[in-house]
Design an enzyme around this catalytic site. Structure first.
Site, mmCIF file in Angstrom:
data_model
loop_
_atom_site.group_PDB
_atom_site.id
_atom_site.type_symbol
_atom_site.label_atom_id
_atom_site.label_comp_id
_atom_site.label_asym_id
_atom_site.label_seq_id
_atom_site.Cartn_x
_atom_site.Cartn_y
_atom_site.Cartn_z
ATOM 1 N N THR A 1 -11.572 69.561 -9.957
ATOM 2 C CA THR A 1 -12.260 69.458 -11.430
ATOM 3 C C THR A 1 -12.929 68.233 -11.361
ATOM 4 O O THR A 1 -12.246 67.003 -10.802
ATOM 5 C CB THR A 1 -11.064 69.570 -12.355
ATOM 6 O OG1 THR A 1 -11.550 69.272 -13.643
ATOM 7 C CG2 THR A 1 -9.896 68.682 -12.075
ATOM 8 N N ASP A 2 -13.702 67.849 -12.438
ATOM 9 C CA ASP A 2 -14.209 66.732 -12.875
ATOM 10 C C ASP A 2 -13.277 65.732 -13.576
ATOM 11 O O ASP A 2 -13.218 64.609 -13.943
ATOM 12 C CB ASP A 2 -15.501 66.760 -13.902
ATOM 13 C CG ASP A 2 -14.988 67.666 -15.175
ATOM 14 O OD1 ASP A 2 -14.310 68.680 -15.000
ATOM 15 O OD2 ASP A 2 -15.235 67.232 -16.171
ATOM 16 N N TYR B 1 -3.552 66.990 -16.315
ATOM 17 C CA TYR B 1 -4.387 68.101 -15.539
ATOM 18 C C TYR B 1 -5.116 67.378 -14.513
ATOM 19 O O TYR B 1 -4.949 67.868 -13.380
ATOM 20 C CB TYR B 1 -5.139 68.778 -16.419
ATOM 21 C CG TYR B 1 -6.235 69.660 -15.841
ATOM 22 C CD1 TYR B 1 -5.627 70.747 -15.089
ATOM 23 C CD2 TYR B 1 -7.499 69.619 -15.833
ATOM 24 C CE1 TYR B 1 -6.373 71.839 -14.660
ATOM 25 C CE2 TYR B 1 -8.341 70.469 -14.861
ATOM 26 C CZ TYR B 1 -7.781 71.576 -14.396
ATOM 27 O OH TYR B 1 -8.632 72.625 -13.797
ATOM 28 N N GLY C 1 -7.945 85.827 -12.824
ATOM 29 C CA GLY C 1 -8.590 84.900 -13.610
ATOM 30 C C GLY C 1 -10.121 84.934 -13.592
ATOM 31 O O GLY C 1 -10.558 85.812 -13.140
ATOM 32 N N MET C 2 -10.618 83.856 -14.613
ATOM 33 C CA MET C 2 -12.132 84.023 -14.912
ATOM 34 C C MET C 2 -12.824 83.886 -13.422
ATOM 35 O O MET C 2 -13.784 84.540 -13.076
ATOM 36 C CB MET C 2 -12.538 83.150 -15.838
ATOM 37 C CG MET C 2 -13.798 83.164 -16.444
ATOM 38 S SD MET C 2 -14.093 82.266 -18.134
ATOM 39 C CE MET C 2 -13.508 80.598 -17.425
ATOM 40 N N LEU C 3 -12.521 82.849 -12.746
ATOM 41 C CA LEU C 3 -13.195 82.732 -11.420
ATOM 42 C C LEU C 3 -13.017 83.540 -10.462
ATOM 43 O O LEU C 3 -13.943 84.227 -9.840
ATOM 44 C CB LEU C 3 -12.997 81.051 -10.931
ATOM 45 C CG LEU C 3 -13.944 80.861 -9.745
ATOM 46 C CD1 LEU C 3 -15.115 80.881 -9.903
ATOM 47 C CD2 LEU C 3 -13.362 79.338 -9.522
ATOM 48 N N LYS D 1 -4.345 67.840 -10.179
ATOM 49 C CA LYS D 1 -5.519 68.360 -9.454
ATOM 50 C C LYS D 1 -5.791 67.468 -8.294
ATOM 51 O O LYS D 1 -6.119 67.756 -7.260
ATOM 52 C CB LYS D 1 -6.804 68.995 -10.330
ATOM 53 C CG LYS D 1 -6.387 70.001 -11.214
ATOM 54 C CD LYS D 1 -5.971 71.390 -10.270
ATOM 55 C CE LYS D 1 -7.473 72.027 -10.006
ATOM 56 N NZ LYS D 1 -6.988 72.996 -9.352
ATOM 57 N N ALA E 1 -4.396 78.458 -10.790
ATOM 58 C CA ALA E 1 -4.103 76.978 -11.129
ATOM 59 C C ALA E 1 -3.558 76.979 -12.486
ATOM 60 O O ALA E 1 -4.036 78.119 -13.260
ATOM 61 C CB ALA E 1 -5.249 76.042 -11.024
ATOM 62 N N THR F 1 -4.739 75.616 -15.637
ATOM 63 C CA THR F 1 -5.904 75.246 -16.345
ATOM 64 C C THR F 1 -5.936 74.779 -17.734
ATOM 65 O O THR F 1 -6.865 74.356 -18.229
ATOM 66 C CB THR F 1 -7.226 76.069 -15.877
ATOM 67 O OG1 THR F 1 -6.642 77.462 -16.421
ATOM 68 C CG2 THR F 1 -7.122 76.258 -14.350
#
Length: 289
Positions: A109-110, A133, A19-21, A137, A68, A70
């Site tokens: 996450t926020d 979501y 993934g991106m992260l 989380k 995750a 996402t």
């Protein structure tokens, strides 16, 4: 609170490595660390045996859990899948860490907040997610904390960067194709560059910091603000940006209006705050887009 690295090479497993992260973490591995990425091919983390197969043989000292579900609207449509891949998988990873004596760093996450506070959220603020979501989380945070003590939960938000679908890349592509974009202008957050976040995660992972911490690039913006800054960096200042309300953007998911995260605990722990989001997005666009 951060500790100097040991002379022993520490073994770190990164889940969600494709993934991106996860890919940003693998691109920025510090000295004296041997990092390996795992993804679905190595084991289904939502299955206890799958989590053991993915992590156990590698005997990590640290696990950075990025895997995750996402897709926020996808979670709304599939609550069972959201809780399976976010909450249950995190519990399984935490249990394996407890069995191995490994430290766990998990990404949250926020969206655990409802966005009604009106000022940046601290780690002490009460949670009240508005959507599946965020609920999944938050459940992941609590389940991980039940399983082991050597746990660092990093809440972040509005991620973009190379190696995955993200808002910045999408908006630039749309502007090049259409010459105009419609962007929500009544939701506020802190756009966060995955490469900046990855560098911070390595600092946190290799320290003895525990508990909850918020980490984002500095400053706040609406999605429309982010779009305009990204388009300017791409040389697309002539693009018409239609600033619209959340009500004008049909979506199955209710999102928090103001979910900026307060990063002051990160600084109190002795870590360097991330740079302003405006600088980070300009670098990303000019380097990768």
């Amino acid at each position: 609170m951060s500790c100097p690295p040991s002379e022993e090479r520490r073994k770190v497993v990164i889940t969600g490595a494709a993934g991106m992260l996860g890919s940003a973490l693998l691109a920025l591995v510090p000295p004296l660390v041997r990092a390996v990425g795992v993804d679905m091919a190595e084991g289904d983390l939502s299955d206890p045996d799958g989590a053991r197969r993915a992590l156990g043989p590698r005997r990590p000292h640290i696990v950075i859990h990025c895997a995750a579900y996402t897709d926020v609207d996808g979670c709304t449509r599939d609550p069972q899948g959201a809780f399976l891949h976010n909450a249950t998988a995190t519990r399984n990873v935490a249990r394996v860490c407890a069995e191995l004596g490994a430290r766990l760093v998990m990404i949250s996450t926020d969206y655990v907040f409802d966005g009604t506070k009106g000022s940046p959220y601290t780690e002490q603020d009460p949670t009240d997610p508005l959507n599946v979501y965020g609920e999944s989380k938050l459940a992941a945070e609590r389940l991980a904390a039940e399983e082991l003590g050597d746990l660092l939960i990093v809440r972040t938000q509005w991620l973009y960067g190379p190696g995955g679908r993200n808002f910045v890349a999408t908006i630039i592509k749309r502007a090049r194709e259409q010459g105009e974009v419609r962007v929500v202008a009544d939701q506020w957050g802190s756009p966060t560059y995955t490469r900046d976040l990855a560098a911070a995660l390595w600092q946190g992972a290799l320290s003895d910091a525990r508990g909850l911490v918020h980490v984002t690039n500095q400053g706040e913006a609406t999605w429309a603000d982010l779009a305009e800054r990204a388009l300017a960096a791409a040389g697309l200042e002539g693009t018409t940006v239609h600033r619209i309300s959340s009500a004008d953007w049909p979506t199955p998911t209710v999102r928090p209006r103001y979910s900026v995260l307060d990063n002051s605990r990160w600084a109190r722990l002795g870590f360097t705050p991330l740079r302003p989001w405006t600088e980070a997005v300009e670098e990303y666009v000019k380097t990768f887009l």
